[in-house]
Design an enzyme around this catalytic site. Structure first.
Site, PDB file in Angstrom:
ATOM      1  N   GLY A  18      39.585  22.852  12.413  1.00 15.53           N
ATOM      2  CA  GLY A  18      39.049  21.975  13.636  1.00 15.53           C
ATOM      3  C   GLY A  18      39.058  20.398  13.577  1.00 15.53           C
ATOM      4  N   GLU A  19      37.922  19.759  13.396  1.00 16.07           N
ATOM      5  CA  GLU A  19      38.052  18.468  13.328  1.00 16.07           C
ATOM      6  C   GLU A  19      37.008  17.982  12.128  1.00 16.07           C
ATOM      7  OE1 GLU A  19      40.465  16.549  14.621  1.00 16.07           O
ATOM      8  OE2 GLU A  19      39.651  14.876  13.308  1.00 16.07           O
ATOM      9  N   SER A  20      37.546  17.753  10.771  1.00 15.54           N
ATOM     10  CA  SER A  20      36.651  17.469   9.778  1.00 15.54           C
ATOM     11  C   SER A  20      35.357  16.535   9.820  1.00 15.54           C
ATOM     12  CB  SER A  20      37.508  17.174   8.570  1.00 15.54           C
ATOM     13  OG  SER A  20      38.188  15.854   8.879  1.00 15.54           O
TER      14      SER A  20
ATOM     15  N   CYS B  94      42.915  23.944   6.758  1.00 18.33           N
ATOM     16  CA  CYS B  94      42.967  22.527   7.428  1.00 18.33           C
ATOM     17  C   CYS B  94      41.783  21.895   7.305  1.00 18.33           C
ATOM     18  CB  CYS B  94      43.667  22.958   8.690  1.00 18.33           C
ATOM     19  SG  CYS B  94      44.488  21.586   9.401  1.00 18.33           S
TER      20      CYS B  94
ATOM     21  N   ARG C 232      44.714  13.117   5.603  1.00 18.49           N
ATOM     22  CA  ARG C 232      44.497  13.713   6.942  1.00 18.49           C
ATOM     23  C   ARG C 232      45.636  13.226   7.646  1.00 18.49           C
ATOM     24  NH1 ARG C 232      39.209  11.640   9.452  1.00 18.49           N
ATOM     25  NH2 ARG C 232      39.886  13.437  10.687  1.00 18.49           N
TER      26      ARG C 232
ATOM     27  N   ILE D 277      48.792  22.273  12.258  1.00 20.35           N
ATOM     28  CA  ILE D 277      48.180  21.466  13.381  1.00 20.35           C
ATOM     29  C   ILE D 277      47.596  20.334  13.129  1.00 20.35           C
ATOM     30  CG2 ILE D 277      46.891  21.710  15.597  1.00 20.35           C
ATOM     31  CD1 ILE D 277      47.047  24.738  15.412  1.00 20.35           C
ATOM     32  N   ARG D 278      48.170  19.350  13.380  1.00 19.57           N
ATOM     33  CA  ARG D 278      47.538  17.968  12.727  1.00 19.57           C
ATOM     34  C   ARG D 278      47.100  18.145  11.390  1.00 19.57           C
ATOM     35  NH1 ARG D 278      43.107  15.531  15.784  1.00 19.57           N
ATOM     36  NH2 ARG D 278      44.101  13.636  15.147  1.00 19.57           N
TER      37      ARG D 278
ATOM     38  N   HIS E 295      47.139  27.151   9.239  1.00 17.71           N
ATOM     39  CA  HIS E 295      46.332  28.166   9.827  1.00 17.71           C
ATOM     40  C   HIS E 295      46.809  29.571   9.843  1.00 17.71           C
ATOM     41  CE1 HIS E 295      43.375  25.318  12.201  1.00 17.71           C
ATOM     42  NE2 HIS E 295      44.654  24.607  11.966  1.00 17.71           N
TER      43      HIS E 295
ATOM     44  N   GLU F 120      45.286  32.217  10.317  1.00 17.13           N
ATOM     45  CA  GLU F 120      44.423  33.045  11.593  1.00 17.13           C
ATOM     46  C   GLU F 120      45.400  32.962  12.833  1.00 17.13           C
ATOM     47  OE1 GLU F 120      43.851  30.238  10.380  1.00 17.13           O
ATOM     48  OE2 GLU F 120      42.844  28.918  12.352  1.00 17.13           O
TER      49      GLU F 120
HETATM   50  N1  GLN Z   1      43.422  16.668  11.766  1.00 18.79           N
HETATM   51  C1  GLN Z   1      42.042  17.295  11.548  1.00 18.79           C
HETATM   52  C2  GLN Z   1      41.070  16.455  10.606  1.00 18.79           C
HETATM   53  O1  GLN Z   1      41.758  15.785  10.088  1.00 18.79           O
HETATM   54  C3  GLN Z   1      42.286  18.770  10.791  1.00 18.79           C
HETATM   55  C4  GLN Z   1      43.007  19.594  11.782  1.00 18.79           C
HETATM   56  C5  GLN Z   1      43.019  20.998  11.961  1.00 18.79           C
HETATM   57  O2  GLN Z   1      41.933  21.319  11.325  1.00 18.79           O
HETATM   58  N2  GLN Z   1      44.041  21.767  12.505  1.00 18.79           N
HETATM   59  O3  GLN Z   1      40.045  16.965  10.532  1.00 18.79           O
END
Ligand code: GLN
Length: 195
Positions: free
Chosen positions: A46-48, A78, A105, A135-136, A171, A173
């Site tokens: 997600g987004e940490s 992630c 990150r 993903i990112r 990921h 999942e």
């Molecule tokens: N870029 C996100 C972060 O720095 C992590 C991306 C992800 O969980 N797919 O939190």
């Protein structure tokens, strides 16, 4: 045996689906007290930064530390890995420090925010093919001496474990390949039997 998926933010629902494919009951965890009912925990991607704010608001930080202290396995993918790491760079931010790795990150750059790759996991049962979706994603820049690297991509660690803490920069999942979830469920099962 029940495995919790931290359901504050991110793609928690797909982890529940992957756990079901492994024959394990998944529980969406939204309150710290719900950790008492599960034997393992997945912290999803997600987004940490957002995840940290929500964890703070719901008093999850000490609850997850207690969960880990009780010997219950935790798997972070992630953003979940970023939360569990010892150090976080780019920029520096708070993390739980439950696995001795340093992560950077968004380290693959914006042009290549997402990509897929095949790899091989070196697990107890031997090498097993992996499908990896990044993903990112963060990059693991340092691995401590007690950390076992379980998979690499282009010579860099992308999946690692220290005792009962498992992390992946990708990921699992998002693919049909349940190798990583099965590995985690085995870890949870063994810890549960030993408890
Ligand atoms: N870029 C996100 C972060 O720095 C992590 C991306 C992800 O969980 N797919 O939190």
């Amino acid at each position: 045996m029940r495995v919790g998926v931290l359901a504050l933010q991110g793609d928690f629902a797909l982890h529940a689906t992957a756990l079901a494919k492994c024959g394990v009951e998944a529980v969406e965890v939204r309150k710290p007290s719900e950790l008492d009912d599960v034997e393992g925990l997945i912290i999803p991607g997600g987004e940490s930064t957002t995840l940290l704010k929500l964890m703070d608001a719901w008093n999850f930080t000490s609850a997850i530390e207690t969960f880990h202290g009780a010997g219950k396995p935790i798997f972070g993918t992630c953003a979940g890995l970023i939360i569990l790491a010892r150090e976080v760079e780019s920029p520096k931010q708070f993390s739980l420090g439950l696995i001795d790795v340093s992560v950077e990150r968004n380290a693959y750059g914006r042009q290549r925010e997402s990509f897929e790759a095949s790899g091989v996991a070196s697990l107890d049962a031997g090498p097993i093919p992996l499908e990896m979706v990044f993903i990112r994603a963060p990059r693991i820049r340092r691995v401590g001496p007690s950390v076992q690297v379980l998979a690499e991509h282009r010579g860099e660690p992308v999946m690692a474990r220290q005792g009962r803490v498992l992390v992946a920069t990708f990921h699992p999942e998002l693919t049909d390949n349940t190798t990583v979830h099965r590995y985690f469920c085995d870890l949870v099962g063994r810890a549960w039997v030993a408890a």
